[in-house]
Design a protein around this motif. Structure first.
Motif, short mmCIF file in Angstrom:
data_model
loop_
_atom_site.label_atom_id
_atom_site.label_comp_id
_atom_site.label_asym_id
_atom_site.label_seq_id
_atom_site.Cartn_x
_atom_site.Cartn_y
_atom_site.Cartn_z
N THR A 152 11.21 3.32 -3.10
CA THR A 152 11.24 3.53 -4.55
C THR A 152 11.22 2.19 -5.27
OG1 THR A 152 12.55 5.49 -4.14
CG2 THR A 152 12.41 4.76 -6.40
N LEU A 153 11.96 1.22 -4.71
CA LEU A 153 11.92 -0.12 -5.31
C LEU A 153 10.49 -0.66 -5.29
CD1 LEU A 153 13.13 -2.78 -6.36
CD2 LEU A 153 13.62 -3.41 -3.99
N PHE A 154 9.83 -0.53 -4.15
CA PHE A 154 8.46 -1.02 -4.04
C PHE A 154 7.53 -0.29 -5.01
CE2 PHE A 154 4.23 -0.34 -2.14
CZ PHE A 154 3.79 -1.65 -2.13
N ALA A 155 7.62 1.05 -5.01
CA ALA A 155 6.69 1.82 -5.83
C ALA A 155 6.90 1.55 -7.31
CB ALA A 155 6.86 3.31 -5.53
N SER A 156 8.15 1.46 -7.76
CA SER A 156 8.34 1.25 -9.20
C SER A 156 8.02 -0.19 -9.58
CB SER A 156 9.74 1.66 -9.65
OG SER A 156 10.71 1.01 -8.91
N ILE A 198 8.72 -6.88 -12.18
CA ILE A 198 9.18 -6.56 -10.83
C ILE A 198 10.70 -6.69 -10.74
CG2 ILE A 198 9.20 -7.46 -8.47
CD1 ILE A 198 6.17 -7.98 -8.84
N LEU A 199 11.21 -7.74 -11.35
CA LEU A 199 12.67 -7.95 -11.30
C LEU A 199 13.42 -6.80 -11.97
CD1 LEU A 199 13.05 -11.78 -11.96
CD2 LEU A 199 13.09 -10.54 -9.80
N SER A 200 12.79 -6.23 -13.03
CA SER A 200 13.51 -5.18 -13.75
C SER A 200 13.72 -3.95 -12.89
CB SER A 200 12.75 -4.83 -15.04
OG SER A 200 11.57 -4.14 -14.73
N ALA A 201 12.93 -3.81 -11.80
CA ALA A 201 13.11 -2.65 -10.93
C ALA A 201 14.36 -2.77 -10.06
CB ALA A 201 11.86 -2.46 -10.06
N LEU A 202 14.94 -3.97 -10.05
CA LEU A 202 16.09 -4.21 -9.17
C LEU A 202 17.35 -3.44 -9.59
CD1 LEU A 202 15.88 -7.97 -8.20
CD2 LEU A 202 15.96 -6.02 -6.65
N VAL A 203 17.46 -3.16 -10.90
CA VAL A 203 18.67 -2.48 -11.35
C VAL A 203 18.73 -1.06 -10.79
CG1 VAL A 203 19.90 -1.62 -13.37
CG2 VAL A 203 18.86 -3.88 -13.42
N ASP A 204 17.60 -0.36 -10.89
CA ASP A 204 17.53 0.98 -10.30
C ASP A 204 17.84 0.93 -8.82
OD1 ASP A 204 16.87 1.97 -12.69
OD2 ASP A 204 14.92 2.81 -12.11
N PHE A 205 17.30 -0.10 -8.19
CA PHE A 205 17.52 -0.26 -6.75
C PHE A 205 19.01 -0.39 -6.44
CE2 PHE A 205 18.15 -3.24 -3.21
CZ PHE A 205 17.65 -2.47 -2.17
N ALA A 206 19.69 -1.19 -7.24
CA ALA A 206 21.12 -1.42 -6.99
C ALA A 206 21.89 -0.10 -7.06
CB ALA A 206 21.67 -2.42 -8.00
N ILE A 207 21.53 0.75 -8.04
CA ILE A 207 22.22 2.03 -8.18
C ILE A 207 21.94 2.92 -6.97
CG2 ILE A 207 22.39 4.10 -9.60
CD1 ILE A 207 21.53 2.24 -11.97
N VAL A 214 16.73 -10.61 3.23
CA VAL A 214 15.37 -10.98 3.60
C VAL A 214 14.43 -9.80 3.37
CG1 VAL A 214 13.87 -11.71 5.49
CG2 VAL A 214 16.20 -12.61 5.31
N PHE A 215 14.88 -8.61 3.78
CA PHE A 215 14.00 -7.45 3.64
C PHE A 215 13.84 -7.03 2.18
CE2 PHE A 215 15.39 -7.03 8.13
CZ PHE A 215 14.14 -7.23 8.68
N ILE A 216 14.90 -7.19 1.41
CA ILE A 216 14.77 -6.88 -0.02
C ILE A 216 13.76 -7.85 -0.64
CG2 ILE A 216 15.97 -6.79 -2.24
CD1 ILE A 216 18.47 -5.94 -0.74
N LEU A 217 13.87 -9.10 -0.26
CA LEU A 217 12.92 -10.09 -0.77
C LEU A 217 11.49 -9.73 -0.36
CD1 LEU A 217 12.92 -12.79 -2.33
CD2 LEU A 217 12.73 -13.92 -0.11
N ALA A 235 5.11 -1.09 6.28
CA ALA A 235 5.57 -0.56 7.57
C ALA A 235 6.67 -1.44 8.14
CB ALA A 235 4.38 -0.47 8.53
N GLY A 236 6.37 -2.72 8.25
CA GLY A 236 7.36 -3.64 8.80
C GLY A 236 8.58 -3.75 7.91
N VAL A 237 8.34 -3.79 6.60
CA VAL A 237 9.44 -4.01 5.67
C VAL A 237 10.44 -2.85 5.71
CG1 VAL A 237 10.03 -4.33 3.26
CG2 VAL A 237 8.02 -5.45 4.18
N ILE A 238 9.92 -1.63 5.68
CA ILE A 238 10.80 -0.47 5.63
C ILE A 238 11.55 -0.30 6.95
CG2 ILE A 238 10.80 2.06 5.57
CD1 ILE A 238 8.94 1.90 3.25
N GLU A 239 10.83 -0.49 8.06
CA GLU A 239 11.52 -0.42 9.35
C GLU A 239 12.61 -1.49 9.42
OE1 GLU A 239 11.97 1.64 11.49
OE2 GLU A 239 10.32 3.02 11.07
N GLY A 240 12.30 -2.65 8.91
CA GLY A 240 13.26 -3.76 8.91
C GLY A 240 14.49 -3.41 8.09
#
Lengths: 286, 422
Positions: A103-107, A138-147, A172-175, A236-241
């Motif tokens: 969801t973070l990626f998509a938004s 992109i940074l603004s999507a981080l708030v939703d992610f935190a919740i 690292v994976f969030i980055l 693929a790698g990011v989500i598995e990570g």
């Protein structure tokens, strides 16, 4: 009288020696990325991201609930589709743990892709490094992610899952999620200025992409010999990570992770240069 | 020591209007890429011709001038002369096609008041956002915050979302932020054209302050009176070419008398909705933007073109004096409340009105197609310059076309009684 309300101590113009010189010339071809200039405009970056967050929470009546609803619904649907119908080895917490970074990626991707268009009034009236706009979105999507992430922690608590040592790699994976969103988002945002079709492609793209990524299933469902190739999908790698960092379990294949990360880096550098190249035409086209 | 603030050398800007009119779709690009080999072959087969593309427009053509430190320069010219393009190039919003500009010092550009203001955010939040957009640092905004709010006179409402502000409050706050920007070089476009008289006065005062502090100011306006009062030197643009003057009064005079190049009224259309296209505008049967009227006072404006979808529109004509100040307003739609429906297809709109006795001099007509109060379909500012020989009676008529009463004089300067009673 109105004129009396002038500043109490107007700063006089500084001596000419202290002045910087700007040269405006037509630029041809590829441009280097000026990180120093972006750093100089960091306040603007912060304010634009903050504006996007603030406006989003003011305008939506459910506000923060959306941040949780999206990955939660993904989880419910995918648990039914992949777990019950396709009988894959998956569980709600495994899916939710992927739905949160997804969801973070998509938004972030859709924010970035539409960012130049939705800020066209700024682009046509003020100068600043245009890269600020997609980065802020992109940074603004981080708030939703935190919740959503907090909800994930609660859920893990219910399942009595304690992350192992791999959790130290979580940042690292969030980055990497943010970098993937930026890698694709930069291409889309610059293309969007010239081809408005992109706006309609973005939701379509993320809808299909989620099935091509290990959100509803684990990448171990992909046949062994295809798994490295599967890594060409950067997510693929990011989500598995991400899943590995949170839930422990088995570490994903390093080959797949490597391919995904390389893919992100290539797309991101390409995107940065393409964006810089198109940047000068934005104000004329938008 | 170098006392040059801005050096503009041979700057040109080319717009491909044809390509600019609509956004390209991915399909078109794909097709053109596919047919590219063919086109390349065609180009190679044909000898190179220097024939300019008809859709190309040189908005600026070989513009050169120099601005000294501390100078307040007025940039004047009719619509389409290239003023806005010049400002955009100077403000680094768009790149020149050719040429070079060197700027010594930090530039603040004010091409619009309230850029980036968001209606949902409070006044306080917008001050920070807008300040950052204009290039202020956070610390700078914090230190000037109280001053900005006091200047805007919105202390009581600073935490209210600006969507609840009156337009006056909104403009005051927006200008206040901009006015507290302290760049060495300030580029200002037409900001003074908005707001009420009190506010305009305040803006002028602020601009004066800026000029007094020894900063360099570039100022674009249609309001020649403001330009003459504020500026020390001037640059006149005419169809993309620039002439610079040491004294602003020379620039203004040459602009008023000059207008040497005539063109079609259509070239002054500066805004048009996608839903309509206009093929011809004539005033008293002429499509020329220069109209010597002698003592003729009846004006007939005719606009023909095509509407692409059903819509309501009516003509609106404003009369401006040579300094760009509004004198009169002819708008049958406003007066009667009846705005004709137009079905998709060709249209021809003819409206006539009568002017009051005009003093000798130059006047401009702004011609609009609008649905009054709702939408502007087409706007042509300073579309026609009318010359009246008139009797040299009064210098300033202010009048308005009122229902059933014709042109109503709102006020005149009582002078030259002898001539008037003649």
């Amino acid at each position: 009288m109105s004129q009396t309300i002038s500043p109490t101590n107007p700063t006089p113009a500084p001596p000419p020696d202290a002045l910087s010189t700007t040269v405006i010339e037509p630029r041809v071809g590829w441009q280097p990325i000026d990180l120093r200039e972006i750093w100089h405009y960091r306040d603007l970056l912060f304010f634009l991201a903050w504006r996007d967050i603030k406006v989003r929470y003011k305008q939506t009546s459910l506000g923060a609930a959306w941040a949780v609803l999206q990955p939660l619904m993904t989880m419910v649907v995918f648990t039914i589709v992949f777990g019950k119908f396709a009988k894959m080895n998956t569980s709600p917490v495994i899916i939710f743990c992927a739905a949160v970074p997804w969801t973070l990626f998509a938004s972030a991707l859709s924010n970035a892709g539409n960012s130049l268009i939705s800020n066209q009034n700024l682009i046509s009236k003020v100068y600043f490094p245009r890269l600020i706009i997609p980065i802020a979105s992109i940074l603004s999507a981080l708030v939703d992610f935190a919740i959503a992430f907090a909800v994930l922690l609660v859920m893990m608590g219910c399942y009595r899952i304690v992350p192992g040592w791999s959790v130290v790699l979580l940042p690292v994976f969030i980055l990497l999620v943010l970098m993937s969103a930026m890698a694709v988002g930069l291409w889309l945002s610059a293309l969007n200025v010239e081809y408005r079709d992109i706006r309609y492609i973005i939701p379509f793209l993320t809808q299909l992409w989620v099935f091509a990524s290990p959100v509803g299933y684990k990448s171990s469902e992909v046949p062994e010999q295809w798994r490295t190739l599967y890594g060409l999908n950067p997510m693929a790698g990011v989500i598995e990570g991400f899943r590995w960092a949170m839930l422990g379990e088995v570490a994903p294949s390093f080959a797949m992770m490597g391919v995904s990360t390389a893919m992100i880096v290539v797309l991101l550098i390409g995107g940065l240069f393409y964006f810089r190249r198109m940047e000068k035409t934005f104000a004329d086209l938008i | 020591m170098n006392d040059t603030a801005i050096q503009v050398e041979g700057v040109s800007k080319l717009y491909h209007i044809g390509a600019n009119k609509t956004y390209k779709t991915a399909r078109e690009s794909l097709m053109s890429a596919l047919s590219a080999p063919l086109r390349l072959a065609k180009q190679l087969a044909r000898p190179k011709s220097e024939e300019p593309d008809p859709t190309d427009l040189w908005a600026l053509k070989d513009v050169s001038f120099e601005v000294k430190r501390g100078e307040v320069v007025g940039i004047i010219g009719r619509n389409g002369a290239g003023k806005s393009t010049l400002l955009k190039v100077l403000a680094r919003i768009t790149e020149p096609t050719k040429g070079r500009i060197s700027i010594h010092g930090r530039v603040g550009s004010l091409l619009e008041v309230g850029t980036g203001f968001h209606p949902e955010l409070s006044g306080r939040e917008n001050v920070f956002l807008n300040g950052a957009i204009l290039g202020m640092r956070r610390a700078e905004i914090i230190s000037k915050f109280d001053e900005i709010v006091a200047f805007a006179e919105v202390e009581k409402f600073i935490d209210t979302p600006v969507k609840h502000y009156s337009s006056g409050m909104y403009m005051r706050l927006a200008f206040a932020v901009a006015a507290h920007l302290e760049p060495e070089i300030l580029i200002v476009d037409e900001v003074l054209a908005v707001g009420d008289m009190e506010f305009q006065k305040k803006c002028m005062g602020k601009m004066n302050d800026v000029a007094q502090q020894g900063r360099t100011v570039l100022f674009v306006s249609h309001n020649l009176a403001a330009i003459r009062q504020l500026c020390t030197s001037g640059v006149m643009l005419q169809r993309g070419r620039a002439v610079s003057y040491d004294k602003i009064s020379n620039a203004v005079d040459s602009y008023i008398n000059g207008g040497t190049e005539h063109g079609n009224i259509l070239t002054h259309v500066n805004r048009i909705d996608k839903a309509i296209s206009v093929t011809e505008i004539t005033v008293n049967g002429s499509s020329n933007d220069e109209l010597p009227l002698g003592d003729v006072r009846s004006i007939t404006v005719e606009i023909s073109g095509t509407v692409h979808e059903q819509l309501q529109m009516e003509m609106e004509v404003r009369v401006m004096d040579m300094y760009g100040l509004p004198l009169g307003f002819f708008s049958p739609g406003h007066l009667t409340g009846i705005v004709p429906q137009h079905k998709a297809g060709d249209f021809k709109l003819t409206r006539s009105f009568q002017l009051p006795p005009m003093s000798r001099g130059y006047y401009y007509l702004n011609i609009h197609l609008t649905h009054p109060g709702l939408h502007v379909w087409m706007e042509a500012q300073q579309a026609v310059r009318m010359t009246f020989e008139g009797t040299p009676t009064a210098t300033g008529h202010v009048f308005e076309y009122a229902k059933g009463a014709g042109w109503v004089l709102l006020g005149t300067e009582p002078q030259n009684k002898a001539a008037a009673s003649k």
